[in-house]
Design a protein around this motif. Structure first.
Motif, short mmCIF file in Angstrom:
data_model
loop_
_atom_site.label_atom_id
_atom_site.label_comp_id
_atom_site.label_asym_id
_atom_site.label_seq_id
_atom_site.Cartn_x
_atom_site.Cartn_y
_atom_site.Cartn_z
N SER A 56 0.82 -1.21 0.00
CA SER A 56 0.00 0.00 0.00
C SER A 56 0.85 1.27 0.00
N ASN A 57 2.17 1.12 0.01
CA ASN A 57 3.06 2.29 0.05
C ASN A 57 4.16 2.21 -0.99
N VAL A 58 3.82 1.76 -2.18
CA VAL A 58 4.82 1.56 -3.22
C VAL A 58 5.36 2.88 -3.76
N LEU A 59 4.50 3.88 -3.90
CA LEU A 59 4.93 5.13 -4.54
C LEU A 59 6.10 5.80 -3.84
N ALA A 113 0.22 7.95 -0.37
CA ALA A 113 1.41 8.78 -0.60
C ALA A 113 1.14 10.22 -0.20
N ALA A 114 -0.04 10.74 -0.55
CA ALA A 114 -0.37 12.12 -0.20
C ALA A 114 -0.47 12.29 1.32
N ALA A 115 -1.07 11.33 1.99
CA ALA A 115 -1.19 11.41 3.45
C ALA A 115 0.18 11.41 4.11
N GLU A 116 1.07 10.53 3.66
CA GLU A 116 2.40 10.47 4.26
C GLU A 116 3.20 11.74 3.94
N ALA A 117 3.11 12.20 2.72
CA ALA A 117 3.82 13.43 2.35
C ALA A 117 3.28 14.61 3.15
N GLY A 118 1.97 14.64 3.35
CA GLY A 118 1.37 15.72 4.15
C GLY A 118 1.86 15.70 5.58
N ARG A 119 1.94 14.52 6.18
CA ARG A 119 2.44 14.40 7.56
C ARG A 119 3.88 14.87 7.65
#
Length: 149
Positions: A56-59, A113-119
């Motif tokens: 679920s976190n390939v990008l 990816a957006a959620a992790e980048a946002g955090r």
């Protein structure tokens, strides 16, 4: 081998109990196989959960994803080799690493990816604001801070 020695001892001491002892040993072996199988199933379920997280976190984590999938496949092969002499069927399939391009077209991957980048951006933003406030405090003249030299 140990079971053969046990049966030989029973045969020497009391041949009439040989069949009973043989059945007991067979039952013990089956219970050990089941216990081993359960423990390995539990281990593989945990590894499958790790694969799900990696998938679920390939990008943002393509190299780690490939490493996790490769490791799980390696352990799966070792488990199959371990099971074979015990007579335990596996039926496990090898996992395939998700290609980055396929992940880029997956809405779930994009969301993760957006959620992790946002955090990470939020944490970096808080750090930048903290440094800016500290720098502004240091830059103020002592009298502006209410202090005397």
């Amino acid at each position: 081998m140990l079971d053969v020695l046990r049966l030989q001892r029973v045969l020497d001491e009391s041949p009439d109990k040989l069949d009973v002892r043989r059945l007991v040993l067979k039952d013990d072996r089956q219970k050990r196989r089941e216990l081993i199988s359960q423990r390995i199933e539990h281990l593989m379920a945990r590894m499958d959960a790790a694969a799900g997280t990696a998938n679920s976190n390939v990008l943002l984590h393509l190299p780690a994803h490939r490493t996790v999938v490769g490791s799980i496949n390696h352990v799966g092969s070792a488990v199959d080799e371990f099971h074979r002499p015990l007579g335990i069927e596996s039926g496990r399939r090898s996992l395939e690493a998700t290609r980055w391009w396929d992940a880029a077209r997956d809405p779930v991957q994009l969301k993760n990816a957006a959620a992790e980048a946002g955090r990470k951006a939020a944490v970096a933003g808080v750090a930048v604001v903290g440094v800016a406030v500290l720098a502004s405090r240091v830059a103020l003249a002592p009298e502006e801070r209410g202090e005397e030299e």
